[in-house]
Design a protein around this motif. Sequence first.
Motif, mmCIF file in Angstrom:
data_model
loop_
_atom_site.group_PDB
_atom_site.id
_atom_site.type_symbol
_atom_site.label_atom_id
_atom_site.label_comp_id
_atom_site.label_asym_id
_atom_site.label_seq_id
_atom_site.Cartn_x
_atom_site.Cartn_y
_atom_site.Cartn_z
ATOM 1 N N MET A 131 -6.217 -5.366 7.207
ATOM 2 C CA MET A 131 -5.265 -4.399 7.061
ATOM 3 C C MET A 131 -5.762 -2.860 7.979
ATOM 4 N N LEU A 132 -6.772 -2.837 7.823
ATOM 5 C CA LEU A 132 -7.644 -1.508 8.693
ATOM 6 C C LEU A 132 -7.232 -1.874 9.880
ATOM 7 N N LYS A 133 -7.410 -3.219 10.318
ATOM 8 C CA LYS A 133 -7.202 -3.146 11.914
ATOM 9 C C LYS A 133 -5.853 -3.238 12.266
ATOM 10 N N CYS A 134 -5.043 -4.151 11.463
ATOM 11 C CA CYS A 134 -3.524 -4.010 11.934
ATOM 12 C C CYS A 134 -2.704 -2.600 11.805
ATOM 13 N N ALA A 135 -3.225 -1.803 10.966
ATOM 14 C CA ALA A 135 -2.637 -0.657 10.692
ATOM 15 C C ALA A 135 -3.206 0.514 11.512
ATOM 16 N N ASP A 136 -4.294 0.030 11.887
ATOM 17 C CA ASP A 136 -5.362 1.126 12.978
ATOM 18 C C ASP A 136 -5.523 2.123 12.095
ATOM 19 N N LEU A 137 -6.298 1.945 10.910
ATOM 20 C CA LEU A 137 -6.682 3.151 10.135
ATOM 21 C C LEU A 137 -8.240 3.194 10.247
ATOM 22 N N PRO A 138 -8.582 4.323 10.193
ATOM 23 C CA PRO A 138 -8.050 5.396 9.381
ATOM 24 C C PRO A 138 -7.085 6.312 10.043
ATOM 25 N N THR A 139 -6.387 7.036 9.393
ATOM 26 C CA THR A 139 -5.523 8.254 9.899
ATOM 27 C C THR A 139 -5.578 9.401 9.197
ATOM 28 N N SER A 140 -5.241 10.483 9.771
ATOM 29 C CA SER A 140 -5.183 11.615 8.877
ATOM 30 C C SER A 140 -3.870 11.917 8.375
ATOM 31 N N GLY A 141 -2.841 11.210 8.723
ATOM 32 C CA GLY A 141 -1.490 11.375 8.354
ATOM 33 C C GLY A 141 -1.242 10.718 7.073
ATOM 34 N N ARG A 142 0.236 10.564 6.593
ATOM 35 C CA ARG A 142 0.466 9.943 5.531
ATOM 36 C C ARG A 142 0.968 8.437 5.541
ATOM 37 N N LEU A 143 0.431 7.782 4.461
ATOM 38 C CA LEU A 143 0.611 6.332 4.426
ATOM 39 C C LEU A 143 1.467 6.027 3.411
ATOM 40 N N LEU A 144 2.741 5.123 3.723
ATOM 41 C CA LEU A 144 3.572 4.687 2.622
ATOM 42 C C LEU A 144 3.274 3.375 2.219
ATOM 43 N N ASP A 145 3.081 3.015 0.984
ATOM 44 C CA ASP A 145 2.925 1.392 0.638
ATOM 45 C C ASP A 145 4.225 1.057 -0.082
ATOM 46 N N ALA A 146 5.019 0.373 0.597
ATOM 47 C CA ALA A 146 6.530 -0.042 0.047
ATOM 48 C C ALA A 146 6.375 -1.027 -0.770
ATOM 49 N N GLY A 147 6.734 -1.157 -2.017
ATOM 50 C CA GLY A 147 6.683 -2.315 -2.760
ATOM 51 C C GLY A 147 5.097 -2.461 -3.413
ATOM 52 N N GLY A 148 4.453 -1.246 -3.462
ATOM 53 C CA GLY A 148 3.111 -1.181 -3.640
ATOM 54 C C GLY A 148 2.566 -1.664 -5.030
ATOM 55 N N GLY A 149 3.611 -1.726 -6.023
ATOM 56 C CA GLY A 149 3.269 -2.230 -7.388
ATOM 57 C C GLY A 149 2.363 -1.257 -7.936
ATOM 58 N N THR A 150 1.420 -1.943 -8.530
ATOM 59 C CA THR A 150 0.098 -1.366 -9.322
ATOM 60 C C THR A 150 -0.576 -0.454 -8.554
ATOM 61 N N GLY A 151 -0.574 -0.282 -7.049
ATOM 62 C CA GLY A 151 -1.613 0.450 -6.498
ATOM 63 C C GLY A 151 -2.623 -0.291 -5.924
ATOM 64 N N ARG A 152 -2.736 -1.522 -6.140
ATOM 65 C CA ARG A 152 -3.852 -2.363 -5.890
ATOM 66 C C ARG A 152 -4.482 -2.378 -4.394
ATOM 67 N N VAL A 153 -3.436 -2.200 -3.511
ATOM 68 C CA VAL A 153 -3.602 -2.262 -2.054
ATOM 69 C C VAL A 153 -3.850 -0.518 -1.647
ATOM 70 N N ALA A 154 -3.029 -0.004 -2.105
ATOM 71 C CA ALA A 154 -2.904 1.419 -1.889
ATOM 72 C C ALA A 154 -4.268 2.227 -2.023
ATOM 73 N N ASN A 155 -4.730 1.735 -3.521
ATOM 74 C CA ASN A 155 -5.934 2.163 -3.830
ATOM 75 C C ASN A 155 -7.194 1.923 -3.167
ATOM 76 N N ALA A 156 -7.244 0.715 -2.274
ATOM 77 C CA ALA A 156 -8.261 0.479 -1.354
ATOM 78 C C ALA A 156 -8.024 1.330 -0.081
ATOM 79 N N LEU A 157 -6.900 1.638 0.139
ATOM 80 C CA LEU A 157 -6.686 2.390 1.409
ATOM 81 C C LEU A 157 -6.790 3.901 1.562
ATOM 82 N N ARG A 158 -6.898 4.335 0.252
ATOM 83 C CA ARG A 158 -6.929 5.705 -0.239
ATOM 84 C C ARG A 158 -8.061 6.913 0.478
ATOM 85 N N ASP A 159 -8.835 6.188 0.926
ATOM 86 C CA ASP A 159 -9.845 7.009 1.737
ATOM 87 C C ASP A 159 -9.580 6.678 3.277
ATOM 88 N N HIS A 160 -8.609 6.005 3.613
ATOM 89 C CA HIS A 160 -8.461 5.698 4.915
ATOM 90 C C HIS A 160 -7.092 6.253 5.685
#
Length: 185
Positions: A26-55
């Motif tokens: 995901m870091l590779k495909c989404a070209d992360l990190p970024t200083s901008g805003r990230l939307l996790d649509a259908g993000g559910g319990t935040g399982r993925v978003a939490n892993a990306l929080r510092d990115h």
Amino acid sequence: MPPFDHFDFIAPLYHRLGAYSHLEMMLKCADLPTSGRLLDAGGGTGRVANALRDHAGQVVVADASLGMLRFAASHAGLQPVAAISESLPFPGESFERVIMVDALHHVFHQGDSARELWRVLEPGGKIVIEEPDIRGLGVKLIALAEKLLLMRSHFLAPGQIEKLFEFGKNNIQASDSTAWVVVEK
Ligand SMILES: C[S@@+](CC[C@H](N)C(=O)[O-])C[C@H]1O[C@@H](n2cnc3c(N)ncnc32)[C@H](O)[C@@H]1O
């Protein structure tokens, strides 16, 4: 929204799922990190978003299930928003990255959702759709099980997902039983 939401029901179980296992991809495909805003649509319990929080500069989790979002709200630093991906309550061009993980096959109006994800994406930004790859037998069996559970899932092959985003510059990555469709604006 359907009258009975399977995800409201299974949210406590889902919350106990292990860590997100495709972080590097995901870091590779989404070209992360970024200083901008990230939307996790259908993000559910935040399982993925939490892993990306510092990115990313800010991480927003939008989901149709209040039961799932309750757990997303328990992660410090995530912004949970109750919303369906077919009609997002955000201004146009307000996210630098938009991801949707393991959710597109649960979305009822997939074309409308693709247009919404595109609308909220900034020019120069990227959308990453991660989905189980329906071309494999294992995922076909999961699709059958979800039908039996009346989950109304509708899995698309990676090429069909790419077509939903025909307005973007796209590429597909696939590995084992997962596919990533990357859309550039
Ligand atoms: C299998 S879960 C995946 C959750 C999260 N992305 C993850 O990987 O942990 C699918 C999620 O999609 C959400 N969902 C289904 N249809 C949706 C829609 N139209 N708009 C927003 N969320 C939706 C469900 O409520 C559920 O939380």
